[in-house]
Design a protein around this motif. Structure first.
Motif, short mmCIF file in Angstrom:
data_model
loop_
_atom_site.label_atom_id
_atom_site.label_comp_id
_atom_site.label_asym_id
_atom_site.label_seq_id
_atom_site.Cartn_x
_atom_site.Cartn_y
_atom_site.Cartn_z
N SER A 103 10.65 36.50 19.70
CA SER A 103 11.13 35.70 20.83
C SER A 103 11.07 34.23 20.46
O SER A 103 10.35 33.84 19.54
N GLN A 104 11.83 33.43 21.20
CA GLN A 104 11.82 31.98 20.96
C GLN A 104 12.30 31.27 22.22
O GLN A 104 12.99 31.85 23.05
N ASN A 105 11.90 30.02 22.34
CA ASN A 105 12.35 29.17 23.45
C ASN A 105 13.55 28.35 22.99
O ASN A 105 13.57 27.85 21.88
N GLU A 106 14.53 28.22 23.87
CA GLU A 106 15.66 27.33 23.61
C GLU A 106 15.89 26.53 24.88
O GLU A 106 16.53 27.02 25.82
N GLY A 107 15.33 25.35 24.93
CA GLY A 107 15.38 24.55 26.16
C GLY A 107 14.55 25.23 27.23
O GLY A 107 13.37 25.48 27.05
N GLN A 108 15.17 25.56 28.35
CA GLN A 108 14.47 26.26 29.42
C GLN A 108 14.60 27.78 29.31
O GLN A 108 13.93 28.50 30.04
N ASP A 109 15.45 28.27 28.43
CA ASP A 109 15.69 29.71 28.31
C ASP A 109 14.73 30.37 27.32
O ASP A 109 14.24 29.73 26.39
N LEU A 110 14.48 31.65 27.54
CA LEU A 110 13.72 32.46 26.60
C LEU A 110 14.70 33.42 25.95
O LEU A 110 15.47 34.09 26.64
N ILE A 111 14.68 33.49 24.61
CA ILE A 111 15.57 34.38 23.88
C ILE A 111 14.72 35.49 23.27
O ILE A 111 13.77 35.23 22.54
N LEU A 112 15.09 36.74 23.57
CA LEU A 112 14.36 37.90 23.06
C LEU A 112 15.26 38.68 22.11
O LEU A 112 16.39 39.03 22.46
N ASN A 113 14.77 38.95 20.91
CA ASN A 113 15.43 39.84 19.97
C ASN A 113 14.53 41.07 19.85
O ASN A 113 13.54 41.05 19.13
N VAL A 114 14.88 42.12 20.59
CA VAL A 114 14.01 43.28 20.66
C VAL A 114 14.75 44.58 20.35
O VAL A 114 14.62 45.57 21.04
N GLY A 115 15.54 44.57 19.28
CA GLY A 115 16.15 45.79 18.79
C GLY A 115 17.52 46.13 19.35
O GLY A 115 18.09 47.15 19.00
N TYR A 116 18.05 45.31 20.24
CA TYR A 116 19.40 45.55 20.74
C TYR A 116 20.39 44.86 19.82
O TYR A 116 20.02 44.05 18.98
N SER A 117 21.68 45.14 20.00
CA SER A 117 22.70 44.54 19.16
C SER A 117 22.94 43.07 19.50
O SER A 117 23.65 42.38 18.78
N HIS A 118 22.36 42.61 20.58
CA HIS A 118 22.55 41.24 21.04
C HIS A 118 21.22 40.68 21.52
O HIS A 118 20.34 41.42 21.96
N PRO A 119 21.05 39.36 21.45
CA PRO A 119 19.82 38.77 22.00
C PRO A 119 19.88 38.75 23.53
O PRO A 119 20.95 38.71 24.12
N ILE A 120 18.72 38.78 24.16
CA ILE A 120 18.63 38.76 25.62
C ILE A 120 18.14 37.38 26.04
O ILE A 120 17.12 36.90 25.55
N TYR A 121 18.89 36.75 26.94
CA TYR A 121 18.55 35.42 27.44
C TYR A 121 17.94 35.57 28.83
O TYR A 121 18.52 36.21 29.70
#
Length: 180
Positions: free
Chosen positions: A98-116
């Motif tokens: 996971s990572q922060n981008e401004g106010q959003d949280l980005i999750l890379n948890v095994g799906y084909s796309h990141p979750i915002y």
């Protein structure tokens, strides 16, 4: 009779309470919270504004039901504006991060796309080591709601334990296939 509703809420010295008609607003060093009170419940200050007492005005089932609820909500508001609330989450899994981008949280948890996940105001999300997420704020309800939303993107599975779990959560593991 609600045992919780009868308890008095002691106010820390830095917390100020203002009651106007049916709205109670509590302010402290962390911020300000407001809550609308139904007409069946009466909230008033005691002991030179150092304590809050909650009384029910009617003896109906609804008044009885919300008596203890309002006491808990107001107590959580007092704790929130003085100390705040936090929930910690841990990500387990190969390549999960996971990572922060401004106010959003980005999750890379095994799906084909990141979750915002958008962060609402008055809530802060901090990411440590790409796998530890801390959600903190003054409103207990929204902190828990955001933490549950993050966990729901990839709940932990019982075989390998992969997924997002609360820091104090225990995952009951299952045994896999026996094989020959």
């Amino acid at each position: 009779m609600s045992r919780i509703g009868k308890k008095i809420i002691i106010l820390p010295p830095e917390v100020k309470v203002k009651i106007e008609k049916s709205i109670i607003s509590i302010s402290g060093p962390k911020g300000t919270l407001q809550y609308k009170i139904l007409p069946q419940i009466e909230v008033h200050l005691k002991n030179d504004n150092t304590a809050i007492q909650i009384n029910k005005l009617e003896n109906t089932k609804k008044a009885q039901a919300i008596h203890g609820l309002y006491r808990s909500i107001i107590n959580n508001m007092v704790i929130g504006v003085s100390r705040g609330f936090e929930k910690k989450l841990i990500i387990n899994g190969v390549g999960y991060r996971s990572q922060n981008e401004g106010q959003d949280l980005i999750l890379n948890v095994g799906y084909s796309h990141p979750i915002y996940i958008k962060t609402p105001e008055n809530i802060n999300i901090k990411v440590e080591n790409n796998t530890n997420i801390t959600v903190y704020g003054i409103n207990k309800e929204t902190v828990g709601e955001i933490a549950a939303k993050i966990r729901a993107t990839r709940p932990p599975e019982p075989y390998k334990g992969k997924g997002i779990k609360y820091a104090n959560e225990i995952i009951r593991r299952k045994v896999g296939k026996a094989g020959k």
